[in-house]
Design an enzyme around this catalytic site. Structure first.
Site, PDB file in Angstrom:
ATOM      1  N   ASP A 221      -8.090   1.062   4.210  1.00 49.85           N
ATOM      2  CA  ASP A 221      -8.566  -0.371   4.575  1.00 49.85           C
ATOM      3  C   ASP A 221      -9.263  -0.867   3.450  1.00 49.85           C
ATOM      4  O   ASP A 221     -10.041  -0.254   2.798  1.00 49.85           O
ATOM      5  CB  ASP A 221      -9.541  -0.310   5.789  1.00 49.85           C
ATOM      6  CG  ASP A 221      -9.790  -1.669   6.415  1.00 49.85           C
ATOM      7  OD1 ASP A 221      -8.638  -1.983   7.104  1.00 49.85           O
ATOM      8  OD2 ASP A 221     -10.772  -2.284   6.486  1.00 49.85           O
TER       9      ASP A 221
ATOM     10  N   LYS B 132       1.011  -1.251  -0.104  1.00 47.58           N
ATOM     11  CA  LYS B 132      -0.033   0.090  -0.203  1.00 47.58           C
ATOM     12  C   LYS B 132       0.851   1.274  -0.038  1.00 47.58           C
ATOM     13  O   LYS B 132       0.337   2.239  -0.676  1.00 47.58           O
ATOM     14  CB  LYS B 132      -0.937  -0.141   1.141  1.00 47.58           C
ATOM     15  CG  LYS B 132      -1.847  -0.998   1.271  1.00 47.58           C
ATOM     16  CD  LYS B 132      -2.597  -0.695   2.610  1.00 47.58           C
ATOM     17  CE  LYS B 132      -4.005  -1.574   2.818  1.00 47.58           C
ATOM     18  NZ  LYS B 132      -4.605  -1.443   4.305  1.00 47.58           N
TER      19      LYS B 132
END
Ligand code: ITT
Length: 199
Positions: free
Chosen positions: A74, A18
């Site tokens: 998330d 990420k």
């Protein structure tokens, strides 16, 4: 509407895959990114029941602890025939060893001969130290292949085939995956919400 001034922004994630994608998305917007790990911020427990809830929880924890605006992600893989699993538990299916080979094998085993449609979701939240937060969600649809293909990307990338593509995310170049995935789609919504980032 809250604006995001140019300056330092905490990247509230401990997932290197990420970090790479978010740093690339944020790069053109004049924001200096510091990582939560680099600041020694703890990894909060993800106690919420939705992607947006957990993104908000992680961004607020990092903003409060650092005194800087923070962005959290998330995300997860939702398999239709498994009622959306692993979903918000996508990281947890890989266990403490973060073994995504095992997590992909579990998805494949639980699917058996059921339909293989799935989607990735990414919730992004920007939070400020005063408790204000903005959250958005992006989605990309596809199907799951077996065996996994390609060694690029991270997590479940080698088994995900975006609708209309011939290569899995694991086979695509970084630029190709990032052009229009769930994270990029969420990020575009965030830019629209926070005009100062758009410059
Ligand atoms: P942070 O909470 O520190 O950000 P994490 O890996 O625990 O890191 P999540 O709880 O959001 O993050 O878990 C998301 C999981 O979903 C992640 O570990 C991947 O396995 C999977 N995932 C999300 N986006 C993905 C992508 O673009 N490609 C492949 N797998 C992805």
């Amino acid at each position: 509407m809250r604006q995001l001034a140019r300056g330092r922004l905490v990247l509230a994630t401990h997932n290197q895959g990420k970090v790479v994608e978010l740093a690339e998305l944020l790069g053109p917007h004049g924001l200096e990114v510091v990582s939560a790990g680099g600041l020694g911020l703890p990894e909060p427990e993800e106690t919420e029941t939705s992607f947006t809830g957990n993104a908000r929880l992680k961004a607020l924890a990092a903003a409060t602890a650092s005194g800087l605006p923070a962005i959290a992600d998330d995300s997860g893989l939702c398999v239709d025939a498994l009622d959306g699993a692993p979903g918000i538990y996508s990281a947890r299916w890989a266990g403490a060893a973060k073994d995504f080979g095992a997590a992909m094998a579990r998805v494949n085993a639980e699917l058996g001969s059921k339909p293989r449609t799935a989607h990735f979701i990414c919730a992004l939240c920007v939070a400020w130290p005063d408790g204000h937060a903005e959250v958005v969600e992006g989605r990309v649809d596809g199907t799951l292949v077996w065996p996994p293909r390609g060694g690029n990307g991270f997590g479940y990338d080698p088994m995900f085939l975006m609708a209309g593509k011939a290569q899995t995310y694991g086979e695509m170049s970084r630029a190709e995956k990032e052009a229009d995935n769930h994270r990029a789609r969420a990020f575009r919504q965030l830019v629209a919400l926070l005009p100062a980032v758009a410059g």
